[in-house]
Scaffold this active site. Sequence first.
Site, PDB file in Angstrom:
ATOM      1  N   ASP A 502       0.802  -1.221   0.000  1.00 25.90           N
ATOM      2  CA  ASP A 502       0.000   0.000   0.000  1.00 25.90           C
ATOM      3  C   ASP A 502       0.831   1.265   0.000  1.00 25.90           C
ATOM      4  OD1 ASP A 502      -2.742  -0.474   0.031  1.00 25.90           O
ATOM      5  OD2 ASP A 502      -2.669  -1.203   2.083  1.00 25.90           O
TER       6      ASP A 502
HETATM    7  C1  BGC Z   1      -0.010   1.267   6.220  1.00 25.31           C
HETATM    8  C2  BGC Z   1      -0.393   0.063   5.437  1.00 25.31           C
HETATM    9  C3  BGC Z   1      -1.887   0.023   5.338  1.00 25.31           C
HETATM   10  C4  BGC Z   1      -2.409   1.324   4.756  1.00 25.31           C
HETATM   11  C5  BGC Z   1      -3.910   1.300   4.751  1.00 25.31           C
HETATM   12  C6  BGC Z   1      -0.558   2.507   5.587  1.00 25.31           C
HETATM   13  O1  BGC Z   1      -0.239   3.606   6.367  1.00 25.31           O
HETATM   14  O2  BGC Z   1       1.393   1.350   6.334  1.00 25.31           O
HETATM   15  O3  BGC Z   1       0.090  -1.107   6.060  1.00 25.31           O
HETATM   16  O4  BGC Z   1      -2.285  -1.029   4.522  1.00 25.31           O
HETATM   17  O5  BGC Z   1      -1.964   2.410   5.481  1.00 25.31           O
HETATM   18  O6  BGC Z   1      -4.514   2.476   4.505  1.00 25.31           O
HETATM   19  C1  NOJ Z   2      -1.948  -3.881   5.319  1.00 22.67           C
HETATM   20  C2  NOJ Z   2      -3.115  -3.909   4.397  1.00 22.67           C
HETATM   21  O1  NOJ Z   2      -4.241  -4.388   5.077  1.00 22.67           O
HETATM   22  C3  NOJ Z   2      -2.851  -4.774   3.205  1.00 22.67           C
HETATM   23  O2  NOJ Z   2      -3.919  -4.683   2.314  1.00 22.67           O
HETATM   24  C4  NOJ Z   2      -1.568  -4.377   2.560  1.00 22.67           C
HETATM   25  O3  NOJ Z   2      -1.348  -5.264   1.486  1.00 22.67           O
HETATM   26  C5  NOJ Z   2      -0.426  -4.422   3.533  1.00 22.67           C
HETATM   27  N1  NOJ Z   2      -0.736  -3.567   4.645  1.00 22.67           N
HETATM   28  C6  NOJ Z   2       0.903  -4.007   2.929  1.00 22.67           C
HETATM   29  O4  NOJ Z   2       0.922  -2.650   2.647  1.00 22.67           O
END
Ligand code: BGC
Ligand code: NOJ
Length: 831
Positions: A502
Amino acid sequence: MNKLKGSPRRYGAFDDHAQEYVITTPHTPAPWINYLGNNGFYGLFSHTGGGYSFWQDAKLRRLTRYRYNNIPADSGGRYFYLKQGHTIWSPGYRPANTELDSFECRHGTGYSKINSRLGAIRSELLSFVPLDTRAEVHRLRLSNEGEQPQSMQLFSFVEWCLWNADEDASNFQRNLSVGEVTVDGSLLVHHSEYRERRDHYAFFSVNQAISGFDTDRDAFLGPQGTLACPDVVCRGQSRNSVADGWSPIASHQLDIELAPGESRDLIFVLGYIEVAAADKWADNPPSASRQSTSAAVPYLAPAHALAHRFADNDAVERHVNALKHYWQQQLQGFHVASPEPLLDRMVNIWNPYQNMVTFNLSRSASYFESGIGRGMGFRDSNQDLIGVVHLEPTRARQRILDLAATQKRDGSAYHQYQPLTKQGNSDIGGNFNDDPMWLVFAVSGYVRETGDLSILAAPVAFDDQPDGDAALFDHLSASFQHVLNKLGPHQLPLIGRADWNDCLNLNCFSDDPDQSFQITENRQGDVAESVMIAGQFVLFGREYQTLCEQTGRTQAAAAAADAIAGMVRAVETHGWDGDWFLRAYDALGRPVGSRSNQEGQIFIESQGFCVMADIGLHNGKARSALDAVADRLATAHGIVVQQPAYSRYYPEYGEISSYPPGYKENAGIFCHANPWIMIAETRLGRGTKAFDYYTRIAPAYREQNDQQLHRQEPYIYAQMIAGKDAKRHGEAKNSWLTGTASWNYYAVTQFILGIRPELDGLRIDPCIPASWAGFSVIRRFRDATYHIEISNPDGLEQGVRRICVDGQWREGNLIPVLSGEVQVKIIMQAL
Ligand code: BGC
Ligand code: NOJ
């Protein structure tokens, strides 16, 4: 406090027989929580009774209030106070915080117990959500273990949330005027907004006559009161307050006398009621004890009926046993006996349990997810499903259809949807280009498990063509096509806002702190490409191709095979950096995850996905990539996302470089991505290595080490463990709601233990440590239970040439679909 000299570094232990984790002190390094409820009514429940409850949707139907970022942390819950003379204590330690003579909290499958003692009084609290019930039951058993009679007052306490948790935490100018309650005997009812558009209310009851109550928080706490020492509890007498706006609560007072040796059970029910429109204002029978904020009282009969279902202890026992029985049955779906008791503990109990929780709640409500932000994630829920499809095929089927309904005709999908409404969340929208192919993964997992190809014909309209007649299969084709329609300059998939990672936001280019990394795209998006999506396309594209073949779509299958072969070529040509797979191309067409970068030279995702997809398996690339992972990314606490960590903010990479080195996507250990490498290792036949990686992050193994360092619950996976660049290397964060659960389960059951469902049977292809002499598995699959015994006399890592099914030897490694009890014997042999 954790740094205090001499403070314990172990806070609990597993009880495998009871299938519980036993926490032996209230003073854990963080709240260690459990989830109550499995199908609609949910409660988060910490080891000191903290947490909150909701119906279906942690944002829109929040029943009890919880304050984020509170001091002390984890204040708010289903609380009890006992007052004996001048001593005030809480059976769950919080909120009175009086040190207890003994304390233990046992978290089990869908229930928790807190047992404590102070002086002569023993308290046992059992908390659970009975199956198919819209209520939490809390049975408090008080026993006098002393020689003298004991008298005490007991006060209960919950604070209501005004339903929409987001509004509840922000719109005070309204909230403080709308609170409404009714008291009807021992039933304390919260019905704010029922007078207008709501058809639901909540209640807190106890199965005995009470000697007092409070429903107004200020009356209960006193003007300067705290939860640790509410005014009403200190003076030992309820005020019988009837809330009128401000902050409605529910508190009972019970006066209790216990003779030596005597026990009393008090059964509290926290319930949620929806009333049919015709009954909304039905008359209640007259009652002398009824008091209400409003002239019109909601129809209370359903609440009395629900509370009455738990009027006595037999009912509680019956329901808790039914819940335990349900979980026993569930956990028998896959049962392993291996040379590794800690592995068995994970596979047989805790991992499937966590899978169920992630399946239920996606990323919505935990102690790291507020419940008001993210609902159900498209990417997340498709992956979560893989961990439970063998336990809950019917619910998995429904989930697939719900997810597909948020997809658009061009294959793109809403990134999240709200569980109550099932509507895609427009605030975040879509354009995460890995999303579409996760649906293929979920559907193929479902079909492999159940053999139910009919799901492909199930009608599901696309979100942007509500009246169109599409079947589920059309969604899979749309997903597949979506990738092909969005190829970049190197014929690799365009990344969009981000792929699985993400935070790798290659089109964001933001220098404005008020822009969200997740939804800002300052670039066109027609250049930045993802090698991870390329590997994902090959891996899940083959599943799509198989589904085409299985349903007689020969042409589509052939076209898919061509497209996949083209993608493999693109990866081999443009996605290879010399020793490992590149991660991406940025918006200027420059490589990401390459030796030519100063930082972020190698990433875990593309190594995992490309090798899982067998890219480079026969030309040494796969081996070289995994050796590079071992050299550069692996640590004793797991495998980090990338190296070297970004030491500064790079606008061209986005959020990933916003995290300090070693945390989250910036070189943290994402436990979700580790099993990709485990599976990849099994593709190379390196079972010892695959299992070694497994043990580095598996909770039961880490539990043996420094629990204070790990900090989060030792019985379940956390999303992230701080990486080697972090000051707190080895410390976990974001426990519970993470794709880590289902992926680790998938890796260990289907690739290490190697029991893999296919349409025509169970494929048996273990890839284990050479030191194992064998193992056995009991696996429920469709109408049969397979008792599989595998022996490994030659100390191999892989190799099944023939199998003995019910006494008959057969060539190959596929056990056909059978019924009843099936005995399977396998002797591993070099291939
Ligand atoms: C986090 C990710 C997460 C995303 C969701 C980010 O700040 O690091 O792990 O999936 O936010 O919005
Ligand atoms: C958490 C999110 O829930 C997931 O969708 C994502 O793939 C991982 N973070 C890695 O960014």
